[in-house]
Write an enzyme that holds these catalytic residues in place. Sequence first.
Site, PDB file in Angstrom:
ATOM      1  N   ILE A  57       0.824  -1.214   0.000  1.00 43.31           N
ATOM      2  CA  ILE A  57       0.000   0.000   0.000  1.00 43.31           C
ATOM      3  C   ILE A  57       0.864   1.272   0.000  1.00 43.31           C
ATOM      4  CG2 ILE A  57      -2.120  -0.992   0.953  1.00 43.31           C
ATOM      5  CD1 ILE A  57      -1.254   0.132   3.711  1.00 43.31           C
ATOM      6  N   SER A  82       0.293  -5.147  12.767  1.00 46.79           N
ATOM      7  CA  SER A  82      -0.773  -5.298  13.763  1.00 46.79           C
ATOM      8  C   SER A  82      -0.318  -5.744  15.157  1.00 46.79           C
ATOM      9  CB  SER A  82      -1.800  -6.300  13.231  1.00 46.79           C
ATOM     10  OG  SER A  82      -1.228  -7.597  13.158  1.00 46.79           O
ATOM     11  N   THR A 127      -8.991  -0.438  15.489  1.00 45.54           N
ATOM     12  CA  THR A 127      -8.924  -1.192  16.744  1.00 45.54           C
ATOM     13  C   THR A 127      -9.427  -0.355  17.922  1.00 45.54           C
ATOM     14  OG1 THR A 127      -7.321  -2.067  18.333  1.00 45.54           O
ATOM     15  CG2 THR A 127      -6.501  -0.422  16.834  1.00 45.54           C
ATOM     16  N   ASP A 128      -9.860  -1.035  18.976  1.00 43.00           N
ATOM     17  CA  ASP A 128     -10.266  -0.321  20.195  1.00 43.00           C
ATOM     18  C   ASP A 128      -9.057   0.249  20.936  1.00 43.00           C
ATOM     19  OD1 ASP A 128      -9.170  -2.691  21.176  1.00 43.00           O
ATOM     20  OD2 ASP A 128     -10.857  -3.187  22.491  1.00 43.00           O
ATOM     21  N   GLU A 129      -7.852  -0.174  20.532  1.00 45.68           N
ATOM     22  CA  GLU A 129      -6.658   0.263  21.272  1.00 45.68           C
ATOM     23  C   GLU A 129      -6.400   1.761  21.121  1.00 45.68           C
ATOM     24  OE1 GLU A 129      -3.372  -2.476  21.182  1.00 45.68           O
ATOM     25  OE2 GLU A 129      -4.681  -4.142  20.647  1.00 45.68           O
ATOM     26  N   TYR A 152       1.866   1.045  17.998  1.00 46.24           N
ATOM     27  CA  TYR A 152       0.812   0.451  17.158  1.00 46.24           C
ATOM     28  C   TYR A 152      -0.467   1.267  17.241  1.00 46.24           C
ATOM     29  CZ  TYR A 152      -3.155  -2.609  16.035  1.00 46.24           C
ATOM     30  OH  TYR A 152      -4.333  -3.102  15.541  1.00 46.24           O
ATOM     31  N   LYS A 156      -2.482   3.514  14.399  1.00 50.69           N
ATOM     32  CA  LYS A 156      -3.871   3.252  13.988  1.00 50.69           C
ATOM     33  C   LYS A 156      -4.725   4.497  14.259  1.00 50.69           C
ATOM     34  CE  LYS A 156      -5.516  -0.054  12.590  1.00 50.69           C
ATOM     35  NZ  LYS A 156      -5.642  -0.595  11.200  1.00 50.69           N
ATOM     36  N   PRO A 284       6.258  -2.816  28.075  1.00 50.43           N
ATOM     37  CA  PRO A 284       6.224  -1.391  28.431  1.00 50.43           C
ATOM     38  C   PRO A 284       4.948  -0.725  27.894  1.00 50.43           C
ATOM     39  CG  PRO A 284       8.061  -1.878  26.909  1.00 50.43           C
ATOM     40  CD  PRO A 284       7.351  -3.169  27.165  1.00 50.43           C
TER      41      PRO A 284
HETATM   42  P1  NAD Z   1      -2.430  -9.434  10.359  1.00 49.44           P
HETATM   43  O1  NAD Z   1      -1.117  -8.915  10.864  1.00 49.44           O
HETATM   44  O2  NAD Z   1      -2.790 -10.846  10.587  1.00 49.44           O
HETATM   45  O3  NAD Z   1      -2.526  -9.199   8.770  1.00 49.44           O
HETATM   46  C1  NAD Z   1      -2.141  -7.988   8.163  1.00 49.44           C
HETATM   47  C2  NAD Z   1      -2.115  -8.221   6.652  1.00 49.44           C
HETATM   48  O4  NAD Z   1      -1.732  -6.984   6.035  1.00 49.44           O
HETATM   49  C3  NAD Z   1      -1.099  -9.277   6.201  1.00 49.44           C
HETATM   50  O5  NAD Z   1      -1.688 -10.119   5.237  1.00 49.44           O
HETATM   51  C4  NAD Z   1       0.036  -8.464   5.604  1.00 49.44           C
HETATM   52  O6  NAD Z   1       0.726  -9.151   4.560  1.00 49.44           O
HETATM   53  C5  NAD Z   1      -0.708  -7.244   5.088  1.00 49.44           C
HETATM   54  N1  NAD Z   1       0.160  -6.054   5.011  1.00 49.44           N
HETATM   55  C6  NAD Z   1       0.965  -5.574   5.998  1.00 49.44           C
HETATM   56  N2  NAD Z   1       1.610  -4.490   5.555  1.00 49.44           N
HETATM   57  C7  NAD Z   1       1.209  -4.270   4.280  1.00 49.44           C
HETATM   58  C8  NAD Z   1       1.518  -3.298   3.300  1.00 49.44           C
HETATM   59  N3  NAD Z   1       2.403  -2.322   3.548  1.00 49.44           N
HETATM   60  N4  NAD Z   1       0.901  -3.367   2.098  1.00 49.44           N
HETATM   61  C9  NAD Z   1       0.005  -4.350   1.831  1.00 49.44           C
HETATM   62  N5  NAD Z   1      -0.300  -5.322   2.709  1.00 49.44           N
HETATM   63  C10 NAD Z   1       0.287  -5.272   3.925  1.00 49.44           C
HETATM   64  O7  NAD Z   1      -3.524  -8.440  10.963  1.00 49.44           O
HETATM   65  P2  NAD Z   1      -4.991  -8.751  11.509  1.00 49.44           P
HETATM   66  O8  NAD Z   1      -4.897  -9.180  12.910  1.00 49.44           O
HETATM   67  O9  NAD Z   1      -5.712  -9.584  10.529  1.00 49.44           O
HETATM   68  O10 NAD Z   1      -5.598  -7.277  11.504  1.00 49.44           O
HETATM   69  C11 NAD Z   1      -6.207  -6.743  10.340  1.00 49.44           C
HETATM   70  C12 NAD Z   1      -6.687  -5.332  10.628  1.00 49.44           C
HETATM   71  O11 NAD Z   1      -7.619  -5.359  11.707  1.00 49.44           O
HETATM   72  C13 NAD Z   1      -5.556  -4.387  11.036  1.00 49.44           C
HETATM   73  O12 NAD Z   1      -5.800  -3.132  10.453  1.00 49.44           O
HETATM   74  C14 NAD Z   1      -5.686  -4.299  12.552  1.00 49.44           C
HETATM   75  O13 NAD Z   1      -5.225  -3.075  13.032  1.00 49.44           O
HETATM   76  C15 NAD Z   1      -7.182  -4.463  12.728  1.00 49.44           C
HETATM   77  N6  NAD Z   1      -7.614  -5.061  14.012  1.00 49.44           N
HETATM   78  C16 NAD Z   1      -7.067  -6.224  14.465  1.00 49.44           C
HETATM   79  C17 NAD Z   1      -7.537  -6.785  15.656  1.00 49.44           C
HETATM   80  C18 NAD Z   1      -6.974  -8.098  16.171  1.00 49.44           C
HETATM   81  O14 NAD Z   1      -7.343  -8.527  17.274  1.00 49.44           O
HETATM   82  N7  NAD Z   1      -6.133  -8.803  15.443  1.00 49.44           N
HETATM   83  C19 NAD Z   1      -8.540  -6.158  16.377  1.00 49.44           C
HETATM   84  C20 NAD Z   1      -9.091  -4.970  15.875  1.00 49.44           C
HETATM   85  C21 NAD Z   1      -8.622  -4.441  14.697  1.00 49.44           C
HETATM   86  P1  TYD Z   2      -1.954  -9.528  22.192  1.00 51.08           P
HETATM   87  O1  TYD Z   2      -2.549 -10.815  21.707  1.00 51.08           O
HETATM   88  O2  TYD Z   2      -0.580  -9.159  21.757  1.00 51.08           O
HETATM   89  O3  TYD Z   2      -3.009  -8.386  21.825  1.00 51.08           O
HETATM   90  P2  TYD Z   2      -3.030  -6.806  22.283  1.00 51.08           P
HETATM   91  O4  TYD Z   2      -1.751  -6.458  22.917  1.00 51.08           O
HETATM   92  O5  TYD Z   2      -3.218  -6.130  20.973  1.00 51.08           O
HETATM   93  O6  TYD Z   2      -4.203  -6.697  23.208  1.00 51.08           O
HETATM   94  O7  TYD Z   2      -1.963  -9.550  23.777  1.00 51.08           O
HETATM   95  C1  TYD Z   2      -3.165  -9.774  24.508  1.00 51.08           C
HETATM   96  C2  TYD Z   2      -2.815  -9.661  25.982  1.00 51.08           C
HETATM   97  O8  TYD Z   2      -1.944 -10.747  26.334  1.00 51.08           O
HETATM   98  C3  TYD Z   2      -2.075  -8.402  26.332  1.00 51.08           C
HETATM   99  O9  TYD Z   2      -2.490  -7.953  27.629  1.00 51.08           O
HETATM  100  C4  TYD Z   2      -0.616  -8.828  26.376  1.00 51.08           C
HETATM  101  C5  TYD Z   2      -0.697 -10.265  26.859  1.00 51.08           C
HETATM  102  N1  TYD Z   2       0.374 -11.162  26.364  1.00 51.08           N
HETATM  103  C6  TYD Z   2       1.092 -11.959  27.276  1.00 51.08           C
HETATM  104  O10 TYD Z   2       0.845 -11.931  28.498  1.00 51.08           O
HETATM  105  N2  TYD Z   2       2.071 -12.779  26.779  1.00 51.08           N
HETATM  106  C7  TYD Z   2       2.368 -12.848  25.448  1.00 51.08           C
HETATM  107  O11 TYD Z   2       3.312 -13.603  25.074  1.00 51.08           O
HETATM  108  C8  TYD Z   2       1.609 -12.053  24.538  1.00 51.08           C
HETATM  109  C9  TYD Z   2       1.901 -12.082  23.058  1.00 51.08           C
HETATM  110  C10 TYD Z   2       0.619 -11.220  25.045  1.00 51.08           C
END
Ligand code: NAD
Ligand code: TYD
Length: 346
Positions: A57, A82, A127-129, A152, A156, A284
């Site tokens: 992108i 992510s 994300t809610d973060e 991160y 976002k 951290p």
């Molecule tokens: P992921 O890391 O599993 O997948 C990200 C995808 O984006 C990968 O396929 C990667 O190849 C692609 N990508 C990364 N950089 C790119 C670039 N520069 N150009 C084109 N493609 C690129 O992420 P996910 O967990 O599936 O999250 C997807 C979206 O949802 C993200 O925007 C994330 O912020 C959001 N989100 C994730 C969660 C969660 O719990 N995982 C929760 C809320 C929102």
């Molecule tokens: P994660 O799955 O990385 O999601 P996010 O930080 O985006 O919420 O982590 C979920 C929770 O688990 C978070 O409080 C951090 C904690 N965590 C651990 O305790 N050990 C681990 O190895 C990881 C990856 C996360």
Amino acid sequence: MITGGAGFIGSHVIRLFVNKYPQYTIINLDALTYAGNLENLTDIDKQPNYRFAKANILDTEALEKVFDEYDVTDVIHLAAESHVDRSIVSPLDFVYTNIIGTVNLLNTARKKWKDDYSKHLFYHISTDEVYGSLGDTGFFTETTPYDPNSPYSASKASSDHFVRAYHETYHMQTIVSNCSNNYGPNHFPEKLVPLFINNIITHKPLPVYGDGLYTRDWLFVKDHALAIELIFSKGRSGETYNIGGFNEWRNIDLVKLLCSLMDQKLGREKGESEKLITYVKDRPGHDRRYAIDATKINKELGWKPSVTFEEGLSETIDWYLNNTEWLQHVTSGSYQNYYQSMYANR
Ligand code: NAD
Ligand code: TYD
């Protein structure tokens, strides 16, 4: 066009749209970073309405080419870096992809759609973060002020603001949704749930950060995909929708539930996997608690989670146990270096 469709959530969104909308051509645009895996889509990649475009992108020329070649009408934007822990080590990667990449995509859409913005939608997945950290009580609503704490979530938050700005300034049709923590099949084993499933399978320590009392609101990934489809088809332009599971768990309680379910499924003695729990140095800037108030999407669009946490977690574990080849592929090679650098000195 769905960006990030080879990733965790994106692959579930692609599957849903390809199956539900045979009349649309669904383009999966993905750079295939470490998190992108076309093996996530082998069940649908031969469907006549599916196309894959390998592109970053950040690459304006490549984006314009894809928009022209397929006459892209709408974008659902999931491509992102992510993982919070990676953002602490390499913040700039998150600035490039999440902020500059999103603005680059917005610019391309703006240019290609300028004749009539009313015919097109740019839907940004967030994300809610971005809302920061909650105390023991309260919930994030759509009007909670942004207060991101990690590189991160800061990246976002910034991308969300740009999407909003393109709506206000250029009158593009945009929507943003902010979702809580997802879990489910195809999740890369760097996040809590898939990492711990993999470590339980392989008898490795389960590294719980800090006191383990951090709280997250967990949503099954297929329910997130359904919410995205609903918002895409019925959501109002210019709006934000919060998506959540009404399902808060302290990390340590979730880990213990996971251990007990996995002991049963693996035929291990009760309590065996819990012995792997190891408290390690905290992350951290670790946000204490996230919790989403999903009343708006529930009232306005009728969405609510379709599975309980126990059902979703059980399906997730079964998927990992039945897809050992997938797990082996993603945990070989560079994953080993990642694991060493992230956990060896914790
Ligand atoms: P992921 O890391 O599993 O997948 C990200 C995808 O984006 C990968 O396929 C990667 O190849 C692609 N990508 C990364 N950089 C790119 C670039 N520069 N150009 C084109 N493609 C690129 O992420 P996910 O967990 O599936 O999250 C997807 C979206 O949802 C993200 O925007 C994330 O912020 C959001 N989100 C994730 C969660 C969660 O719990 N995982 C929760 C809320 C929102
Ligand atoms: P994660 O799955 O990385 O999601 P996010 O930080 O985006 O919420 O982590 C979920 C929770 O688990 C978070 O409080 C951090 C904690 N965590 C651990 O305790 N050990 C681990 O190895 C990881 C990856 C996360």
